[in-house]
Scaffold this active site. Structure first.
Site, PDB file in Angstrom:
ATOM      1  N   GLU A  62       2.476  -3.089   1.233  1.00  0.00           N
ATOM      2  CA  GLU A  62       2.841  -2.839  -0.166  1.00  0.00           C
ATOM      3  C   GLU A  62       3.378  -1.413  -0.291  1.00  0.00           C
ATOM      4  N   PRO A  63       4.037  -1.110  -1.407  1.00  0.00           N
ATOM      5  CA  PRO A  63       4.587   0.238  -1.567  1.00  0.00           C
ATOM      6  C   PRO A  63       3.527   1.331  -1.321  1.00  0.00           C
ATOM      7  N   GLY A  79       0.433   0.772   3.407  1.00  0.00           N
ATOM      8  CA  GLY A  79       1.115   0.404   4.641  1.00  0.00           C
ATOM      9  C   GLY A  79       0.134   0.328   5.798  1.00  0.00           C
ATOM     10  N   SER A  80      -0.269   1.494   6.305  1.00  0.00           N
ATOM     11  CA  SER A  80      -1.258   1.511   7.399  1.00  0.00           C
ATOM     12  C   SER A  80      -2.611   1.014   6.935  1.00  0.00           C
ATOM     13  N   GLY A 136      -5.372 -10.862  12.360  1.00  0.00           N
ATOM     14  CA  GLY A 136      -5.338 -11.813  13.481  1.00  0.00           C
ATOM     15  C   GLY A 136      -3.898 -12.222  13.818  1.00  0.00           C
ATOM     16  N   CYS A 137      -3.065 -12.376  12.772  1.00  0.00           N
ATOM     17  CA  CYS A 137      -1.644 -12.709  13.013  1.00  0.00           C
ATOM     18  C   CYS A 137      -0.964 -11.547  13.735  1.00  0.00           C
ATOM     19  N   ALA A 189       1.689 -11.109  17.044  1.00  0.00           N
ATOM     20  CA  ALA A 189       3.016 -10.488  16.955  1.00  0.00           C
ATOM     21  C   ALA A 189       3.086  -9.217  17.808  1.00  0.00           C
ATOM     22  N   GLY A 210      26.227  10.663  28.146  1.00  0.00           N
ATOM     23  CA  GLY A 210      26.984  11.712  27.479  1.00  0.00           C
ATOM     24  C   GLY A 210      27.509  11.217  26.141  1.00  0.00           C
ATOM     25  N   GLU A 228       4.137  -3.175  12.516  1.00  0.00           N
ATOM     26  CA  GLU A 228       3.013  -3.806  13.242  1.00  0.00           C
ATOM     27  C   GLU A 228       1.982  -2.765  13.660  1.00  0.00           C
TER      28      GLU A 228
HETATM   29  P1  TGC Z   1     -11.420  -2.758   9.564  1.00  0.00           P
HETATM   30  O1  TGC Z   1     -12.608  -2.451   8.703  1.00  0.00           O
HETATM   31  O2  TGC Z   1     -11.311  -2.135  10.913  1.00  0.00           O
HETATM   32  O3  TGC Z   1     -11.256  -4.332   9.742  1.00  0.00           O
HETATM   33  C1  TGC Z   1     -11.379  -5.228   8.654  1.00  0.00           C
HETATM   34  C2  TGC Z   1     -11.815  -6.571   9.181  1.00  0.00           C
HETATM   35  O4  TGC Z   1     -10.801  -7.096  10.045  1.00  0.00           O
HETATM   36  C3  TGC Z   1     -11.333  -7.300  11.377  1.00  0.00           C
HETATM   37  N1  TGC Z   1     -10.236  -7.002  12.283  1.00  0.00           N
HETATM   38  C4  TGC Z   1      -9.538  -7.937  12.906  1.00  0.00           C
HETATM   39  N2  TGC Z   1      -9.653  -9.275  12.926  1.00  0.00           N
HETATM   40  C5  TGC Z   1      -8.781  -9.984  13.665  1.00  0.00           C
HETATM   41  N3  TGC Z   1      -7.786  -9.379  14.356  1.00  0.00           N
HETATM   42  C6  TGC Z   1      -7.636  -8.040  14.348  1.00  0.00           C
HETATM   43  N4  TGC Z   1      -6.613  -7.467  14.989  1.00  0.00           N
HETATM   44  C7  TGC Z   1      -8.533  -7.251  13.617  1.00  0.00           C
HETATM   45  N5  TGC Z   1      -8.676  -5.919  13.374  1.00  0.00           N
HETATM   46  C8  TGC Z   1      -9.718  -5.795  12.560  1.00  0.00           C
HETATM   47  C9  TGC Z   1     -12.507  -6.382  11.476  1.00  0.00           C
HETATM   48  O5  TGC Z   1     -13.415  -6.809  12.431  1.00  0.00           O
HETATM   49  C10 TGC Z   1     -13.065  -6.467  10.060  1.00  0.00           C
HETATM   50  O6  TGC Z   1     -13.743  -7.703   9.938  1.00  0.00           O
HETATM   51  P2  TGC Z   1     -15.055  -7.810   9.020  1.00  0.00           P
HETATM   52  O7  TGC Z   1     -15.492  -9.218   9.181  1.00  0.00           O
HETATM   53  O8  TGC Z   1     -15.997  -6.777   9.566  1.00  0.00           O
HETATM   54  O9  TGC Z   1     -14.588  -7.497   7.625  1.00  0.00           O
HETATM   55  O10 TGC Z   1     -10.133  -2.442   8.690  1.00  0.00           O
HETATM   56  P3  TGC Z   1      -9.556  -1.065   8.154  1.00  0.00           P
HETATM   57  O11 TGC Z   1      -9.277  -1.262   6.706  1.00  0.00           O
HETATM   58  O12 TGC Z   1     -10.426   0.103   8.539  1.00  0.00           O
HETATM   59  O13 TGC Z   1      -8.156  -0.968   8.905  1.00  0.00           O
HETATM   60  C11 TGC Z   1      -8.073  -0.908  10.270  1.00  0.00           C
HETATM   61  C12 TGC Z   1      -6.624  -0.722  10.737  1.00  0.00           C
HETATM   62  C13 TGC Z   1      -6.066   0.603  10.256  1.00  0.00           C
HETATM   63  C14 TGC Z   1      -6.660  -0.729  12.249  1.00  0.00           C
HETATM   64  C15 TGC Z   1      -5.752  -1.896  10.273  1.00  0.00           C
HETATM   65  O14 TGC Z   1      -5.802  -2.083   8.942  1.00  0.00           O
HETATM   66  C16 TGC Z   1      -4.327  -1.843  10.787  1.00  0.00           C
HETATM   67  O15 TGC Z   1      -4.080  -2.429  11.840  1.00  0.00           O
HETATM   68  N6  TGC Z   1      -3.350  -1.178  10.091  1.00  0.00           N
HETATM   69  C17 TGC Z   1      -1.948  -1.264  10.476  1.00  0.00           C
HETATM   70  C18 TGC Z   1      -1.246  -2.177   9.499  1.00  0.00           C
HETATM   71  C19 TGC Z   1      -0.211  -3.018  10.159  1.00  0.00           C
HETATM   72  O16 TGC Z   1      -0.132  -3.175  11.374  1.00  0.00           O
HETATM   73  N7  TGC Z   1       0.631  -3.610   9.340  1.00  0.00           N
HETATM   74  C20 TGC Z   1       1.627  -4.513   9.843  1.00  0.00           C
HETATM   75  C21 TGC Z   1       2.311  -5.242   8.722  1.00  0.00           C
HETATM   76  S1  TGC Z   1       3.251  -6.623   9.255  1.00  0.00           S
HETATM   77  C22 TGC Z   1       4.561  -5.973  10.046  1.00  0.00           C
HETATM   78  O17 TGC Z   1       4.707  -4.828  10.246  1.00  0.00           O
HETATM   79  C23 TGC Z   1       5.543  -6.964  10.481  1.00  0.00           C
HETATM   80  S2  TGC Z   1       6.910  -6.309  11.292  1.00  0.00           S
HETATM   81  C24 TGC Z   1       7.683  -7.752  11.523  1.00  0.00           C
HETATM   82  C25 TGC Z   1       8.733  -7.742  12.525  1.00  0.00           C
HETATM   83  O18 TGC Z   1       8.424  -7.910  13.741  1.00  0.00           O
HETATM   84  O19 TGC Z   1       9.905  -7.635  12.106  1.00  0.00           O
HETATM   85  P1  FAD Z   2       2.197   4.973   6.107  1.00  0.00           P
HETATM   86  O1  FAD Z   2       1.012   4.099   6.237  1.00  0.00           O
HETATM   87  O2  FAD Z   2       2.409   5.660   4.800  1.00  0.00           O
HETATM   88  O3  FAD Z   2       2.128   6.069   7.251  1.00  0.00           O
HETATM   89  C1  FAD Z   2       2.908   7.274   7.214  1.00  0.00           C
HETATM   90  C2  FAD Z   2       2.471   8.149   8.412  1.00  0.00           C
HETATM   91  O4  FAD Z   2       1.071   8.494   8.246  1.00  0.00           O
HETATM   92  C3  FAD Z   2       2.595   7.410   9.758  1.00  0.00           C
HETATM   93  O5  FAD Z   2       3.040   8.320  10.726  1.00  0.00           O
HETATM   94  C4  FAD Z   2       1.153   6.983  10.043  1.00  0.00           C
HETATM   95  O6  FAD Z   2       0.908   6.886  11.445  1.00  0.00           O
HETATM   96  C5  FAD Z   2       0.368   8.138   9.436  1.00  0.00           C
HETATM   97  N1  FAD Z   2      -0.989   7.718   9.071  1.00  0.00           N
HETATM   98  C6  FAD Z   2      -1.361   6.770   8.161  1.00  0.00           C
HETATM   99  N2  FAD Z   2      -2.696   6.640   8.126  1.00  0.00           N
HETATM  100  C7  FAD Z   2      -3.190   7.513   9.063  1.00  0.00           C
HETATM  101  C8  FAD Z   2      -4.494   7.835   9.520  1.00  0.00           C
HETATM  102  N3  FAD Z   2      -5.583   7.209   9.041  1.00  0.00           N
HETATM  103  N4  FAD Z   2      -4.624   8.772  10.471  1.00  0.00           N
HETATM  104  C9  FAD Z   2      -3.538   9.390  11.000  1.00  0.00           C
HETATM  105  N5  FAD Z   2      -2.276   9.133  10.617  1.00  0.00           N
HETATM  106  C10 FAD Z   2      -2.107   8.189   9.661  1.00  0.00           C
HETATM  107  N6  FAD Z   2       5.327  -5.235   6.787  1.00  0.00           N
HETATM  108  C11 FAD Z   2       5.017  -6.531   6.467  1.00  0.00           C
HETATM  109  O7  FAD Z   2       3.977  -6.804   5.876  1.00  0.00           O
HETATM  110  N7  FAD Z   2       5.848  -7.539   6.825  1.00  0.00           N
HETATM  111  C12 FAD Z   2       7.030  -7.327   7.473  1.00  0.00           C
HETATM  112  O8  FAD Z   2       7.748  -8.278   7.788  1.00  0.00           O
HETATM  113  C13 FAD Z   2       7.384  -5.981   7.794  1.00  0.00           C
HETATM  114  N8  FAD Z   2       8.585  -5.706   8.378  1.00  0.00           N
HETATM  115  C14 FAD Z   2       8.983  -4.408   8.529  1.00  0.00           C
HETATM  116  C15 FAD Z   2      10.289  -4.126   8.947  1.00  0.00           C
HETATM  117  C16 FAD Z   2      10.730  -2.811   9.052  1.00  0.00           C
HETATM  118  C17 FAD Z   2      12.144  -2.524   9.457  1.00  0.00           C
HETATM  119  C18 FAD Z   2       9.837  -1.746   8.767  1.00  0.00           C
HETATM  120  C19 FAD Z   2      10.268  -0.316   8.928  1.00  0.00           C
HETATM  121  C20 FAD Z   2       8.549  -2.015   8.352  1.00  0.00           C
HETATM  122  C21 FAD Z   2       8.108  -3.343   8.217  1.00  0.00           C
HETATM  123  N9  FAD Z   2       6.830  -3.643   7.709  1.00  0.00           N
HETATM  124  C22 FAD Z   2       6.489  -4.944   7.410  1.00  0.00           C
HETATM  125  C23 FAD Z   2       5.954  -2.567   7.257  1.00  0.00           C
HETATM  126  C24 FAD Z   2       5.255  -1.821   8.381  1.00  0.00           C
HETATM  127  O9  FAD Z   2       4.221  -2.585   8.922  1.00  0.00           O
HETATM  128  C25 FAD Z   2       4.762  -0.492   7.807  1.00  0.00           C
HETATM  129  O10 FAD Z   2       5.912   0.319   7.611  1.00  0.00           O
HETATM  130  C26 FAD Z   2       3.765   0.194   8.707  1.00  0.00           C
HETATM  131  O11 FAD Z   2       2.563  -0.541   8.783  1.00  0.00           O
HETATM  132  C27 FAD Z   2       3.452   1.631   8.237  1.00  0.00           C
HETATM  133  O12 FAD Z   2       3.208   1.690   6.864  1.00  0.00           O
HETATM  134  P2  FAD Z   2       3.990   2.772   5.965  1.00  0.00           P
HETATM  135  O13 FAD Z   2       5.435   2.640   6.251  1.00  0.00           O
HETATM  136  O14 FAD Z   2       3.529   2.588   4.571  1.00  0.00           O
HETATM  137  O15 FAD Z   2       3.534   4.176   6.518  1.00  0.00           O
END
Ligand code: TGC
Ligand code: FAD
Length: 392
Positions: free
Chosen positions: A140-141, A144-145, A245-246, A250, A347, A371
Site C-alpha cells: 500500500e502507499p 511497503g516493507s 507464504g506466496c 515467488a 564502454g 518481494e
Molecule cells: P512477522 O511477525 O515476522 O510474521 C507475521 C506472521 O507471518 C508468519 N510468516 C510467514 N508465514 C509464511 N511464510 C513466510 N514467508 C512468513 N514470514 C513470516 C510469521 O510466522 C507470523 O505468523 P504468526 O502465526 O506468528 O502470526 O511479521 P512482521 O510484520 O514483523 O514482518 C516481517 C517482514 C518484514 C519480514 C515481512 O513483513 C516482509 O517480508 N516484508 C517485506 C514485504 C514484501 O516482501 N512485500 C512484497 C510485496 S509483493 C511484491 O513485491 C511482488 S513483485 C511482483 C513481481 O515479481 O513483479
Molecule cells: P519502504 O518499505 O518504504 O522502504 C524504503 C527503504 O527503507 C528501503 O531501503 C527499505 O529496505 C528500508 N527499510 C524499511 N523498513 C526497514 C527496517 N525495518 N529496517 C531497515 N530498513 C528498512 N507489491 C505488491 O504487493 N504486488 C506487486 O505486484 C508488486 N510489484 C512491484 C513492482 C515494482 C516495479 C516495484 C518497484 C514494486 C512492486 N511491489 C509490489 C512493491 C514492493 O514489494 C515494495 O516496493 C517493497 O516491498 C518495498 O516497499 P516500499 O517501496 O514501500 O519501500
C-alpha cells in the site's frame, strides 16, 4: 538489439545434476526466449510497453503455474524445472519473468493453496492458459516493507463484503482480469479476496515514468465500496502468514531468475571482450577486464549451487523462508553487481539498446526492491541466526 548469441555458462558442470526433464524444460524455454522475446524486448522496454503477444507463448511453454498440478491446468513440474524456467525467461527480461512470478506464485499459488475446490476449478485452468491474467495486491502507499500495517479493509454486509482501500506498485494491475487482494476484516485479521475486473468501484490506474521494468506494466488497485461476493474469499488461510507464504514461492523463482540476467550480462561482456580491440589487443587480454570476468563467473557459479540445493530442499518441502530469503538477496545482489561491471566493460556501447546489459541493470533495481528489499532480507537472516527480530 543484436542477434541473441547467448551461450550457457556451466563452470561446475551443473548439467550433470539435472534430470532429462529439467534439461528439456530449460532448453525449450531458452529456444522460446531466443525466438519470441530477444528480438522484440528492447523496443518494448524503450517504449514502456508490455508485450501482450507473449502471454499466449508463456502459457504454451507452461510458465503459468509450472508446479501447479496438471488437473488444474498447470504443468505439474518440480521446483527445479520451475527455477530453470524462470532463469531462462529472466535471461530474456526481468519484466517478462515478473509476469510469470505474479501469475504463478502470487495468483495461482494462493488460489490453489488457500482456495476451495470450486475456486480452483473456476480460476486455475483459465489462468494457466493465459485466458485470465491476475495480479497480487499486498503493498500500500504507506505500507511497503511493513505489510502487516495495511489499512485496506472489508466489512461483512450479510450477503456480501464491502471492500475499501488502495494498493500501490502492483505488477500487471492495469490490464489484470482479477486481483488477489489482501485486506483486513473488522477484527483486523488479514484475508485474501478475489476481486474481478468488472466489479463496480474497482479501478487500476497505471504508474508511469518508470526507468526500470519498462516492459512490465505497474499500477494501483483502488477499491471504492467494491461489493465482493462471499464466495470470493480464500477460506483456507488467514493472517499475514498467508500473503507471506506466496512470497516464499515467488522469491524462490526470483533467486533462479536473476541468474539468467547475470548470465546474459556475463556472456555479452565475455564475447565483447574478445572482439573489442584497444591498444592493439582484445580488451579481454587486460588483467583488469579479466578480473571482472573471473569474478562474474565465480559469483554465477556460487549462485547456481545455492539455488540448486534450495531447489532440492523445496522439492522435499524442507526449504525455509529464511533460506529462500537468503537466496533471493544474494542472487539479486550478485546479478546487479555483474550487470554494473558488464556495462562498464562495454564502454560507451554498454549504455545503448544494442546490447541487453543496461536494460537488465535497470530492471534489477526493481528486483532488488520488490518481494522484500535487500535490507529486509538481511534482517530476515539476522533474525534467523540470532532469534531476535530487528524490524522495529
Ligand atoms: P512477522 O511477525 O515476522 O510474521 C507475521 C506472521 O507471518 C508468519 N510468516 C510467514 N508465514 C509464511 N511464510 C513466510 N514467508 C512468513 N514470514 C513470516 C510469521 O510466522 C507470523 O505468523 P504468526 O502465526 O506468528 O502470526 O511479521 P512482521 O510484520 O514483523 O514482518 C516481517 C517482514 C518484514 C519480514 C515481512 O513483513 C516482509 O517480508 N516484508 C517485506 C514485504 C514484501 O516482501 N512485500 C512484497 C510485496 S509483493 C511484491 O513485491 C511482488 S513483485 C511482483 C513481481 O515479481 O513483479
Ligand atoms: P519502504 O518499505 O518504504 O522502504 C524504503 C527503504 O527503507 C528501503 O531501503 C527499505 O529496505 C528500508 N527499510 C524499511 N523498513 C526497514 C527496517 N525495518 N529496517 C531497515 N530498513 C528498512 N507489491 C505488491 O504487493 N504486488 C506487486 O505486484 C508488486 N510489484 C512491484 C513492482 C515494482 C516495479 C516495484 C518497484 C514494486 C512492486 N511491489 C509490489 C512493491 C514492493 O514489494 C515494495 O516496493 C517493497 O516491498 C518495498 O516497499 P516500499 O517501496 O514501500 O519501500
Amino acid at each position: 538489439m543484436r542477434p541473441d548469441l547467448f551461450e550457457h555458462s556451466d563452470y561446475y558442470l551443473m548439467d550433470e545434476l539435472l534430470s532429462e526433464e529439467h534439461k528439456l524444460v530449460r532448453d525449450a524455454t531458452r529456444e522460446w526466449v531466443k525466438r519470441d522475446i530477444s528480438p522484440i524486448i528492447e523496443e518494448y522496454a524503450q517504449n514502456a510497453k508490455f508485450p501482450e503477444q507473449t502471454v499466449k507463448g508463456l502459457a504454451d511453454i507452461g510458465a503459468f503455474g509450472p508446479y501447479i498440478p496438471s488437473e488444474y491446468g498447470g504443468a505439474g513440474l518440480d521446483q527445479i524445472s520451475y527455477g530453470l524456467m524462470m532463469q531462462e525467461i529472466e535471461r530474456g527480461d526481468s519484466g517478462v519473468r515478473s509476469t510469470c512470478s505474479v501469475q504463478s506464485s502470487l495468483v495461482m499459488y494462493p488460489i490453489f493453496t488457500y482456495g476451495n475446490e470450486e475456486q480452483r476449478q473456476k480460476y486455475l485452468p483459465r489462468l494457466a492458459s493465459g485466458e485470465l491474467l491476475g495480479c497480487f495486491g499486498l503493498t500500500e502507499p504507506n505500507h511497503g516493507s511493513n505489510p502487516g500495517g495495511m489499512v485496506t479493509n472489508f466489512k461483512d454486509m450479510g450477503d456480501h463484503y464491502l471492500l475499501n482501500g488502495a494498493k500501490m506498485w502492483i505488477s500487471n494491475s492495469p490490464f489484470c482480469d482479477l486481483a488477489v487482494v489482501w485486506a483486513k476484516n473488522e477484527e483486523g485479521r488479514i484475508h485474501g479476496l478475489i476481486v474481478e475486473r468488472e466489479m463496480e468501484g474497482f479501478s487500476t490506474p497505471e504508474t508511469h515514468n518508470k526507468w526500470s521494468l519498462r516492459a512490465s506494466s505497474t499500477g494501483e488497485l483502488v477499491f471504492d465500496n467494491v461489493k465482493i461476493p462471499k464466495e470470493n474469499l480464500l477460506p483456507n488461510k488467514s493472517g499475514l502468514g498467508a500473503p507471506l507464504g506466496c512470497l516464499d514461492s515467488a522469491r524462490y523463482g526470483i533467486a533462479w531468475g536473476v541468474i539468467g540476467a547475470a548470465m546474459d550480462c556475463y556472456d555479452t561482456a565475455l564475447r565483447y571482450s574478445k572482439e573489442r580491440i584497444q591498444f592493439d589487443k582484445p580488451i579481454g587480454g587486460f588483467q583488469l577486464q579479466q578480473k571482472k570476468l573471473a569474478e562474474m563467473v565465480t559469483e554465477i557459479t556460487k549462485a547456481q549451487l545455492l539455488t540448486f540445493r534450495l531447489g532440492q530442499l523445496k522439492n522435499e518441502g524442507r526449504a525455509t523462508t529464511a533460506q529462500i530469503s537468503m537466496a533471493k538477496r544474494n542472487n539479486v545482489d550478485m546479478a546487479l553487481k555483474i550487470a554494473r561491471d558488464a556495462r562498464q566493460m562495454l564502454g560507451g556501447m554498454g549504455i545503448t539498446g544494442d546490447y541487453p546489459i543496461m536494460r537488465h541493470m535497470m530492471n534489477l533495481e526493481s528486483v532488488v526492491t520488490y518481494e522484500g528489499t535487500h535490507d529486509i532480507h538481511l534482517l530476515i537472516t539476522g533474525m534467523d541466526v540470532t532469534g531476535i527480530p530487528a524490524f522495529n
